[in-house]
Design an enzyme around this catalytic site. Structure first.
Site, PDB file in Angstrom:
ATOM      1  N   GLN A 188      -4.614  -5.150   6.787  1.00 24.38           N
ATOM      2  CA  GLN A 188      -5.651  -6.019   6.204  1.00 24.38           C
ATOM      3  C   GLN A 188      -5.597  -7.432   6.750  1.00 24.38           C
ATOM      4  OE1 GLN A 188      -8.072  -4.984   4.345  1.00 24.38           O
ATOM      5  NE2 GLN A 188      -7.325  -2.950   3.782  1.00 24.38           N
ATOM      6  N   LYS A 192     -10.219  -0.719  10.608  1.00 21.87           N
ATOM      7  CA  LYS A 192     -10.422  -1.889   9.737  1.00 21.87           C
ATOM      8  C   LYS A 192     -10.841  -3.096  10.568  1.00 21.87           C
ATOM      9  CE  LYS A 192      -7.415  -0.151   6.265  1.00 21.87           C
ATOM     10  NZ  LYS A 192      -8.133   0.527   5.199  1.00 21.87           N
ATOM     11  N   HIS A 198       0.880  -1.185   0.000  1.00 22.64           N
ATOM     12  CA  HIS A 198       0.000   0.000   0.000  1.00 22.64           C
ATOM     13  C   HIS A 198       0.912   1.229   0.000  1.00 22.64           C
ATOM     14  CE1 HIS A 198      -2.728   2.955   1.962  1.00 22.64           C
ATOM     15  NE2 HIS A 198      -3.724   2.163   1.647  1.00 22.64           N
ATOM     16  N   CYS A 201      -5.042   2.915  -3.332  1.00 26.86           N
ATOM     17  CA  CYS A 201      -3.777   3.364  -2.725  1.00 26.86           C
ATOM     18  C   CYS A 201      -2.671   2.358  -2.972  1.00 26.86           C
ATOM     19  CB  CYS A 201      -3.930   3.618  -1.222  1.00 26.86           C
ATOM     20  SG  CYS A 201      -5.104   4.893  -0.830  1.00 26.86           S
ATOM     21  N   ASP A 257       3.002  -4.854   7.621  1.00 31.53           N
ATOM     22  CA  ASP A 257       1.786  -4.043   7.553  1.00 31.53           C
ATOM     23  C   ASP A 257       0.607  -5.001   7.724  1.00 31.53           C
ATOM     24  OD1 ASP A 257      -0.492  -2.716   6.813  1.00 31.53           O
ATOM     25  OD2 ASP A 257       0.345  -1.792   5.006  1.00 31.53           O
TER      26      ASP A 257
HETATM   27  N1  PLP Z   1      -1.892  -0.591   4.650  1.00 33.78           N
HETATM   28  C1  PLP Z   1      -2.884  -1.284   4.099  1.00 33.78           C
HETATM   29  C2  PLP Z   1      -2.637  -2.667   3.611  1.00 33.78           C
HETATM   30  C3  PLP Z   1      -4.155  -0.723   3.974  1.00 33.78           C
HETATM   31  O1  PLP Z   1      -5.145  -1.421   3.409  1.00 33.78           O
HETATM   32  C4  PLP Z   1      -4.363   0.577   4.469  1.00 33.78           C
HETATM   33  C5  PLP Z   1      -5.681   1.230   4.328  1.00 33.78           C
HETATM   34  O2  PLP Z   1      -6.372   1.042   3.352  1.00 33.78           O
HETATM   35  C6  PLP Z   1      -3.298   1.250   5.041  1.00 33.78           C
HETATM   36  C7  PLP Z   1      -2.075   0.646   5.117  1.00 33.78           C
HETATM   37  C8  PLP Z   1      -3.451   2.634   5.583  1.00 33.78           C
HETATM   38  O3  PLP Z   1      -4.253   2.612   6.706  1.00 33.78           O
HETATM   39  P1  PLP Z   1      -4.699   3.982   7.421  1.00 33.78           P
HETATM   40  O4  PLP Z   1      -5.282   4.834   6.336  1.00 33.78           O
HETATM   41  O5  PLP Z   1      -5.710   3.539   8.418  1.00 33.78           O
HETATM   42  O6  PLP Z   1      -3.487   4.575   8.040  1.00 33.78           O
END
Ligand code: PLP
Length: 423
Positions: free
Chosen positions: A220, A243, A140, A381, A217
């Site tokens: 998800q 999430k 992401h 993203c 990360d």
């Molecule tokens: N990493 C992953 C895999 C995501 O799906 C997301 C959000 O869509 C993020 C990071 C970023 O999360 P946040 O916007 O809550 O900081």
């Protein structure tokens, strides 16, 4: 503590469908039981944000009505009790991740902030000119851009662990990419676009064998899989509350104590200091060293309540049920002519991205929206994933423990309607 009693779970296990009483679970979610565009709400966008059960909403409401003040300040009973509730939530996160200590649990605004914290503290200290930062091809933007900024500042290089057409990382390339210059590996556990579940434990072991620090990360993965950071041996693990059926504005950085202790503070201010004078400031220990200013108290307590709620249902039962939904949805969507699923890894979580004929995903998403079906359309993203897969954008349906086969059927009917409109 006020006499008003705390909200308690109303949801009961009963008529199980594939291990979960989803009909009862759905009753816990005000948004899911409220019509949308005059139709039953079909929420298939949990990868963007999970829906929040009533009990979590009530827990935050209760805190704000009867328990609210600031934390880690003052000797008032109110402040001490708010601090207790806030720290209890931290302990819930510790248990949820099976971290060794609450000192390893740092509150952040979310995944993005947690990664930036690591890049700007651990990264600025440990990344030097000529070093390499390895990232997977399916990260992401939150796990790309902070490292690009650091690499530009430090004269380091970003390298990429590639993936195949199914959306599986090419592990056979890993050894060659872990060079003596590699200092850091950033790795998504579950892809938000492709749904791929990466073998993070195996990858971490390989990285550690070469002395490389690994950040996972988990934004998800935590909604779909039980995570044990000690078993994974992750150096850093990050996720967002929203999430996970919790509120926005709260997230977590887990870090191994030995690493966090060596890292300099990030933001400066109140709450993170031991003593301040014009000559010199000293800092408190973990976790407060990384928590300058007033934290998101209500949200932390809400996240704790969300963890209680999910654990009450059972993370393994959730995972098993979602796999059944994924299998059903994949089979039903695959029958639609002109629909191509993007992300066909062997190990997947309940996330399905697809393209439909040459219809733009935004059009697909808008028509589905009018049918009461919420999906996400765009690059999610993750523009490098789109570039790798050769598509400008996808439509993404993401399924949670509160979704049903009827939701899948509604999606299929909605997609057929899109096809009809576009002839
Ligand atoms: N990493 C992953 C895999 C995501 O799906 C997301 C959000 O869509 C993020 C990071 C970023 O999360 P946040 O916007 O809550 O900081």
């Amino acid at each position: 503590m006020n006499a008003k009693s705390l909200p308690t779970a109303t949801h009961q296990m009963g008529h199980d469908v594939g291990g979960l009483d989803v009909a009862a679970i759905r009753q816990d979610f005000p948004l899911l039981t409220t019509p949308f565009h005059g139709k039953p709400m079909v929420y298939l966008d949990s990868a963007v944000s999970g829906q929040i059960p009533q009990i979590v909403i009530e827990r935050m409401d209760h805190y704000q009505r009867f328990e609210h003040t600031n934390v880690h300040r003052g000797v008032s009973t109110l402040s001490q009790e708010a601090t207790d509730r806030f720290e209890e939530a931290r302990e819930k996160v510790r248990g949820f991740l099976n971290a060794a200590s609450t000192k390893e649990i740092i509150w952040t605004r979310g995944t993005t902030e947690a990664i930036n914290l690591v890049a700007q503290t651990w990264g600025r200290t440990n990344i030097h000119p000529g070093d390499e930062i390895l990232l997977s091809a399916m990260e992401h933007h939150a796990n790309i851009v902070p490292w690009q900024m650091l690499a530009a500042e430090k004269g380091a290089t970003i390298r990429v662990l590639p993936m195949n057409d199914a959306g599986e990382l090419l592990l056979e390339d890993l050894d060659a990419l872990l060079t003596p210059r590699t200092k850091f590996l950033g790795l998504i556990q579950v892809s938000n676009v492709l749904g791929t579940i990466n073998p993070v434990k195996e990858i971490i072991a390989k990285a550690h064998a070469k002395g490389v620090c690994v950040l996972v990360d988990g934004a998800q993965s935590v909604p779909h899989l039980a995570v044990d950071v000690q078993d994974l041996d992750a150096d850093f693990f990050v996720f967002s509350g929203h999430k996970l059926s919790g509120p926005t504005g709260i997230g977590v950085l887990y870090g191994k104590k030995a690493l966090l202790e060596k890292m300099p503070p990030w933001q400066g201010g109140g709450s993170m200091i031991l003593a301040v004078s014009w000559e010199k400031t000293t800092y408190i220990g973990l976790p407060g060293k990384f928590e300058a200013g007033t934290p998101a108290i209500t949200q932390a307590i809400g996240l704790g309540a969300a963890i209680d709620y999910l654990q009450g249902i059972g993370l393994e039962r959730i995972a098993a049920y979602e796999q059944q939904l994924l299998t059903y949805a994949t089979a039903q969507l695959s029958k639609i002519e002109g629909l191509r699923i993007i992300g066909t890894a062997h190990e997947k979580a309940s996330v399905i991205s697809f393209v439909l004929d040459s219809i733009h995903p935004h059009d697909v998403g808008s028509i589905l929206d009018h049918e009461g079906i919420v999906v996400r359309a765009g690059h999610h993203c993750a523009q490098p994933v789109m570039q790798r897969m050769g598509v400008p954008a996808t439509t993404r349906a993401s399924f949670a423990y509160y979704n049903t086969k009827e939701d899948v059927d509604a999606l299929v009917a909605g997609i057929l309607k899109v096809k009809e409109i576009f002839g």
